[in-house]
Design a protein around this motif. Structure first.
Motif, short mmCIF file in Angstrom:
data_model
loop_
_atom_site.label_atom_id
_atom_site.label_comp_id
_atom_site.label_asym_id
_atom_site.label_seq_id
_atom_site.Cartn_x
_atom_site.Cartn_y
_atom_site.Cartn_z
N LEU A 126 0.89 -0.79 0.48
CA LEU A 126 -0.35 0.01 -0.37
C LEU A 126 0.64 0.74 0.06
CD1 LEU A 126 -2.86 1.25 0.32
CD2 LEU A 126 -2.85 0.65 2.29
N ARG A 127 2.21 1.46 0.66
CA ARG A 127 3.05 2.54 0.93
C ARG A 127 3.21 2.63 -1.00
NH1 ARG A 127 5.29 3.97 5.35
NH2 ARG A 127 4.40 2.76 7.38
N GLU A 128 4.11 1.44 -1.29
CA GLU A 128 4.18 1.65 -3.07
C GLU A 128 3.08 1.95 -3.98
OE1 GLU A 128 7.35 1.68 -3.98
OE2 GLU A 128 7.84 1.50 -1.42
N ARG A 129 1.92 1.58 -3.45
CA ARG A 129 1.03 1.99 -4.27
C ARG A 129 0.58 3.74 -4.23
NH1 ARG A 129 -3.76 -0.97 -3.61
NH2 ARG A 129 -5.25 0.27 -5.11
N ILE A 130 0.48 4.27 -3.02
CA ILE A 130 0.45 5.57 -2.52
C ILE A 130 1.53 6.55 -3.06
CG2 ILE A 130 0.47 6.98 -0.37
CD1 ILE A 130 -0.85 5.11 1.23
N LEU A 131 2.68 6.48 -3.06
CA LEU A 131 3.92 7.04 -3.96
C LEU A 131 3.58 7.21 -5.05
CD1 LEU A 131 7.03 5.65 -1.83
CD2 LEU A 131 6.03 8.00 -1.71
N ALA A 132 3.11 5.84 -6.53
CA ALA A 132 2.48 5.71 -7.32
C ALA A 132 2.03 6.25 -8.11
CB ALA A 132 2.87 4.66 -8.13
N ARG A 133 0.66 7.13 -6.73
CA ARG A 133 -0.34 7.19 -6.89
C ARG A 133 0.05 9.06 -7.25
NH1 ARG A 133 -6.56 5.86 -6.63
NH2 ARG A 133 -7.02 7.82 -7.43
N GLY A 134 0.87 9.44 -7.01
CA GLY A 134 1.77 10.89 -6.58
C GLY A 134 2.36 11.61 -5.18
N GLY A 135 1.93 10.19 -4.73
CA GLY A 135 2.45 11.09 -2.59
C GLY A 135 3.82 11.10 -2.69
N ARG A 136 3.97 11.56 -1.66
CA ARG A 136 5.81 12.35 -1.97
C ARG A 136 5.98 11.17 -0.67
NH1 ARG A 136 6.08 15.00 2.97
NH2 ARG A 136 5.02 15.52 4.36
N ALA A 137 7.37 10.97 -0.75
CA ALA A 137 7.81 10.37 0.11
C ALA A 137 7.80 10.44 1.76
CB ALA A 137 8.90 10.02 -0.41
N LEU A 139 9.31 12.31 5.34
CA LEU A 139 10.32 12.46 5.51
C LEU A 139 10.87 12.14 7.21
CD1 LEU A 139 9.78 16.51 5.84
CD2 LEU A 139 11.06 14.87 3.72
N GLY A 140 9.37 11.24 7.76
CA GLY A 140 9.90 10.30 8.73
C GLY A 140 9.45 8.55 7.94
N THR A 141 8.91 7.93 9.17
CA THR A 141 8.67 6.74 9.51
C THR A 141 7.64 6.41 9.47
OG1 THR A 141 9.78 5.88 11.42
CG2 THR A 141 11.38 6.09 9.29
N THR A 142 6.70 7.47 9.96
CA THR A 142 5.50 7.16 10.44
C THR A 142 3.83 6.82 9.68
OG1 THR A 142 4.53 9.13 10.69
CG2 THR A 142 5.09 8.50 12.60
N ASP A 143 3.64 5.60 10.00
CA ASP A 143 2.17 5.77 8.63
C ASP A 143 1.86 7.40 8.94
OD1 ASP A 143 1.07 5.69 11.41
OD2 ASP A 143 0.12 4.34 10.92
N SER A 144 1.00 7.76 9.68
CA SER A 144 0.50 8.91 9.32
C SER A 144 0.75 9.91 8.27
CB SER A 144 0.71 9.41 10.66
OG SER A 144 0.11 8.99 11.98
N GLU A 145 2.33 10.57 8.10
CA GLU A 145 2.96 11.02 7.61
C GLU A 145 2.28 10.63 6.15
OE1 GLU A 145 6.85 14.14 6.29
OE2 GLU A 145 6.58 11.74 7.30
N LEU A 146 2.31 9.16 5.95
CA LEU A 146 2.52 8.97 4.44
C LEU A 146 0.89 9.30 4.64
CD1 LEU A 146 3.60 7.27 2.53
CD2 LEU A 146 2.93 4.91 2.93
N PHE A 147 -0.02 9.09 5.29
CA PHE A 147 -1.79 9.24 4.53
C PHE A 147 -1.68 10.05 4.68
CE2 PHE A 147 -5.89 8.36 6.19
CZ PHE A 147 -6.27 7.83 5.60
N LEU A 148 -1.57 11.40 4.66
CA LEU A 148 -1.64 12.85 4.98
C LEU A 148 -0.77 12.94 2.66
CD1 LEU A 148 -1.66 15.65 4.81
CD2 LEU A 148 0.34 16.17 6.22
N SER A 149 -0.42 12.22 3.14
CA SER A 149 0.45 12.62 1.52
C SER A 149 -0.61 11.67 0.42
CB SER A 149 1.90 11.41 1.17
OG SER A 149 1.94 12.13 -0.15
#
Length: 163
Positions: A126-137, A139-149
């Motif tokens: 799911l992390r890879e799919r979020i990044l592929a969809r245009g989410g930004r990598a 800065l930290g390692t939390t799922d929360s920051e990735l969810f915001l992306s």
């Protein structure tokens, strides 16, 4: 889990003036939620009130990894935070996540501020799919920051809405 305090006021006011009785009680929660703190605020003129101000909607952000109750930086930040929209976060870190500013809420991406209480279950796929969809990598390692992306990437795909 973490603790959140969010306020909206009429006009730019200091946080201690908006919630004078609640703020010490909130800060005392850092005895248990001691893994960091963060405060984001939108001062007047940033468009947080929905007005026609042409200035960009960009929040101020301060974060620390020490315990809020004993942190001089937290105290200074609380005294400085004044605006129409303010959010404060006390962190109780998820097991295995580093105590770094990059892992401390709130997270900011452009005009969006995001904090939450809990944990998102994001697999590597799911992390890879979020990044592929245009989410930004993140800065930290939390799922929360990735969810915001993910939220901001999807919002960018939506058509503009009239107010």
């Amino acid at each position: 889990m973490c603790r959140l305090l969010g306020v909206v006021s009429r006009g730019e006011r200091p946080l201690p003036d908006i919630v004078p009785e609640e703020l010490p009680l909130f800060t005392a929660l850092s005895e248990r939620h001691k893994d960091g703190w963060g405060v984001a605020w939108y001062p007047s003129g940033t468009g947080a009130d929905g007005g026609d101000d042409p200035a960009p909607l960009l929040p101020h952000l301060r974060r620390g990894t020490d315990t809020a109750r004993v942190s001089n930086a937290y105290g200074d930040t609380i005294a400085e935070a004044r605006g129409e929209v303010i959010v404060a976060h006390l962190r109780r870190a998820s097991v295995g996540l580093a105590l770094t500013p990059e892992n401390t809420h709130p997270f900011v991406e452009g005009p969006v501020t995001f904090s939450h209480n809990g944990q998102f279950d994001l697999s590597d796929e799911l992390r890879e799919r979020i990044l592929a969809r245009g989410g930004r990598a993140p800065l930290g390692t939390t799922d929360s920051e990735l969810f915001l992306s993910l939220i901001t990437a999807w919002a960018d795909e939506l058509p503009p809405r009239d107010g």
